[in-house]
Design an enzyme around this catalytic site. Sequence first.
Site, PDB file in Angstrom:
ATOM      1  N   TYR A 344       0.868  -1.168  -0.027  1.00 35.20           N
ATOM      2  CA  TYR A 344       0.094   0.066   0.116  1.00 35.20           C
ATOM      3  C   TYR A 344       0.707   1.218   0.026  1.00 35.20           C
ATOM      4  O   TYR A 344       1.658   1.533   0.738  1.00 35.20           O
ATOM      5  CB  TYR A 344      -1.097   0.031   1.286  1.00 35.20           C
ATOM      6  CG  TYR A 344      -2.139   0.946   0.789  1.00 35.20           C
ATOM      7  CD1 TYR A 344      -3.345   0.457   0.573  1.00 35.20           C
ATOM      8  CD2 TYR A 344      -1.835   2.314   1.300  1.00 35.20           C
ATOM      9  CE1 TYR A 344      -4.530   1.057   0.467  1.00 35.20           C
ATOM     10  CE2 TYR A 344      -3.303   3.035   0.942  1.00 35.20           C
ATOM     11  CZ  TYR A 344      -4.435   2.367   0.893  1.00 35.20           C
ATOM     12  OH  TYR A 344      -5.593   3.173   0.321  1.00 35.20           O
ATOM     13  N   GLU A 379      -5.726   6.408   5.897  1.00 35.05           N
ATOM     14  CA  GLU A 379      -5.878   5.068   4.923  1.00 35.05           C
ATOM     15  C   GLU A 379      -4.903   4.082   5.766  1.00 35.05           C
ATOM     16  O   GLU A 379      -5.198   2.809   5.126  1.00 35.05           O
ATOM     17  CB  GLU A 379      -4.544   5.608   3.876  1.00 35.05           C
ATOM     18  CG  GLU A 379      -5.477   6.255   2.649  1.00 35.05           C
ATOM     19  CD  GLU A 379      -4.312   6.455   1.731  1.00 35.05           C
ATOM     20  OE1 GLU A 379      -4.187   5.994   0.696  1.00 35.05           O
ATOM     21  OE2 GLU A 379      -3.701   7.655   1.827  1.00 35.05           O
ATOM     22  N   LYS A 440      -0.120  -0.169 -13.831  1.00 38.93           N
ATOM     23  CA  LYS A 440      -1.205  -0.300 -12.532  1.00 38.93           C
ATOM     24  C   LYS A 440      -2.458  -0.430 -12.477  1.00 38.93           C
ATOM     25  O   LYS A 440      -3.223  -0.296 -13.662  1.00 38.93           O
ATOM     26  CB  LYS A 440      -1.140   1.170 -11.927  1.00 38.93           C
ATOM     27  CG  LYS A 440      -2.208   1.490 -10.861  1.00 38.93           C
ATOM     28  CD  LYS A 440      -1.562   2.037  -9.835  1.00 38.93           C
ATOM     29  CE  LYS A 440      -2.589   1.866  -8.501  1.00 38.93           C
ATOM     30  NZ  LYS A 440      -2.101   1.022  -7.286  1.00 38.93           N
TER      31      LYS A 440
HETATM   32  P1  AMP Z   1      -3.155  -0.937  -5.113  1.00 37.36           P
HETATM   33  O1  AMP Z   1      -4.231  -0.040  -5.246  1.00 37.36           O
HETATM   34  O2  AMP Z   1      -3.223  -1.927  -6.387  1.00 37.36           O
HETATM   35  O3  AMP Z   1      -1.820  -0.180  -5.033  1.00 37.36           O
HETATM   36  O4  AMP Z   1      -3.202  -1.814  -3.914  1.00 37.36           O
HETATM   37  C1  AMP Z   1      -2.570  -1.503  -2.645  1.00 37.36           C
HETATM   38  C2  AMP Z   1      -2.004  -2.770  -2.087  1.00 37.36           C
HETATM   39  O5  AMP Z   1      -3.120  -3.620  -1.896  1.00 37.36           O
HETATM   40  C3  AMP Z   1      -1.276  -3.744  -2.963  1.00 37.36           C
HETATM   41  O6  AMP Z   1       0.259  -3.240  -2.708  1.00 37.36           O
HETATM   42  C4  AMP Z   1      -1.326  -5.193  -2.191  1.00 37.36           C
HETATM   43  O7  AMP Z   1      -0.758  -5.005  -1.120  1.00 37.36           O
HETATM   44  C5  AMP Z   1      -3.046  -5.007  -1.872  1.00 37.36           C
HETATM   45  N1  AMP Z   1      -3.774  -5.542  -3.041  1.00 37.36           N
HETATM   46  C6  AMP Z   1      -4.296  -4.824  -3.991  1.00 37.36           C
HETATM   47  N2  AMP Z   1      -5.146  -5.617  -4.735  1.00 37.36           N
HETATM   48  C7  AMP Z   1      -4.967  -6.876  -4.076  1.00 37.36           C
HETATM   49  C8  AMP Z   1      -5.672  -7.987  -4.423  1.00 37.36           C
HETATM   50  N3  AMP Z   1      -6.650  -8.214  -5.482  1.00 37.36           N
HETATM   51  N4  AMP Z   1      -5.649  -9.311  -3.671  1.00 37.36           N
HETATM   52  C9  AMP Z   1      -4.655  -8.748  -2.485  1.00 37.36           C
HETATM   53  N5  AMP Z   1      -4.248  -7.808  -2.180  1.00 37.36           N
HETATM   54  C10 AMP Z   1      -4.391  -6.707  -3.045  1.00 37.36           C
HETATM   55 MG    MG Z   2      -3.152  -3.180  -7.988  1.00 32.35          MG
END
Ligand code: AMP
Ligand code: MG
Length: 506
Positions: A344, A379, A440
């Site tokens: 995150y 967040e 992304k």
């Molecule tokens: P993002 O918005 O894609 O940057 O998501 C932030 C963080 O949430 C990622 O770096 C993952 O650690 C976790 N995350 C995002 N999408 C998923 C998913 N589909 N399943 C599990 N973890 C997720």
């Molecule tokens: Mg992602």
Amino acid sequence: MSGGLPPATAFLVRQGAPLPSIPRFAAQGELVPVDLVGCTGFTAAGDSPERAATSVGAVQVLVAGEFYNTAELSGTAGAAVGDAAHDAEVLAHLYEQYGAHAFRLINGRYAAVVLHGEDLVAATDHVSGVALFVSRVDGVLTLATEAKALFASVVDSSRAQEITELPRVRGPFAVHRLRAGTVTRFAPDGSVTSIDTWRPPEWRQLVEESEAVTLVRETLGHAVRRRIAVRDEVAAVLSGGIDSSTVASLICEADSALTTVTLGTEARDEFAEAALVAGHLAERFPAVSHRELKLSADQVLGELARTVWASESTDPDIVEYLLPLTALYRRLPTGTPSRILTGYGADIPLGGMHRISDGLGKLEDALSRDMATFDGLNEMVPALSMSAGYWTTHPYWDRDVLDLLTRLSASLKLRHGRDKWVLREAMAPSLPQETVARPKLGVHEGSGSSSALQRLLKEYGLGSDQRSAVIEDLYDQTVVAGTHPDDIDLLKTFERLRNKMREDHE
Ligand code: AMP
Ligand code: MG
């Protein structure tokens, strides 16, 4: 052996006066009375909440969360710090030497209260990784890591006093938020003064490509290692994007056993992308096990009230990001380690949400804006995962990592036609080529939760601009009025807002 959680992840403490009731936190765990002279209160939801409060000489401290640089601190601050049994004791010794400036030394994810002489001093880490709130009623201060516990602790709201020096959170009477990267001193005469402990760097460091790549890899590796130091087995929530795949890879390189979990819905998933990464890591590191969790988009949406209750956020975009994660934490397979690392927040200092065609100046604009406005969005608050009993920690928002990524020149982030170039390049030797090049996809997009919310709004004749009204309503029910999210009927909430909108139009 430690269970993987910090000693405590939540607290409420009041100067002197008794509490009307035992506090209820979203963070789940045993409640232990706070053992500090002149205070009443409780710590909760950790491995050993009684160790969250301690005193050294005339300094009394209370800590929720954990510190990541205790090794460096003992080098700087001497034997007493080095011999300290836990983080609260580290802080007490540091405070004895440095006073409130102690908080400038600590890299951690924590909220803390210090009582020293007549003063009460309160602080959160550089990014409010554990949020902290305060209310003042008839001159008596109460501080808590969740605003809902403060709303419930005020019996006569007409006696709540504004603290004009601090931002107020949404609610019918004054409950305030401590600022990120700030330590605040409350003196007995009512005066409130603050000093900064961290600011996002405004200058940009000019380094060669190869040096930047090495710095990013080493700094991130260090941040990951200190987050798993207390545990030989951790989990990572893995989307198969570059951010979380980097974290997973660095965990393996630190010789830790790793469980990865990926969430998907019938609307959308990233199962193939995540499995590719987990499979790649498992070839080199046999202690990797990967799991997929499939939910319906409606199940994810059903966590909306819980997400607002746990995060106490009223920002509709943030709530949308956190929604699938809430659903995921709540349904993790049994046996998932209780310490979870996430990817995150990487996009903020690296400008990952930014379009390549916009250029370097615009990237810097976005970065400055995001780094100036994250405080209060909640967040990263631990209650999101602690409401399911898991402690999450976010290496990209480690103080050293955030500091480095923020100050790297934009040309290292947007380079050779790639976004987040420096991170992708740093991880190219460790991850599949496809993962390194992957564009992304936000967690709210990858899980279909954004579209599910849009659909529900539409069904009730509400526009997407009504997202805020829905979220504020859920906040008022759960955080302010104290209704547990399991007792909230989401569809009734939508219905009520539709009826209200119709009345307003007539
Ligand atoms: P993002 O918005 O894609 O940057 O998501 C932030 C963080 O949430 C990622 O770096 C993952 O650690 C976790 N995350 C995002 N999408 C998923 C998913 N589909 N399943 C599990 N973890 C997720
Ligand atoms: Mg992602």
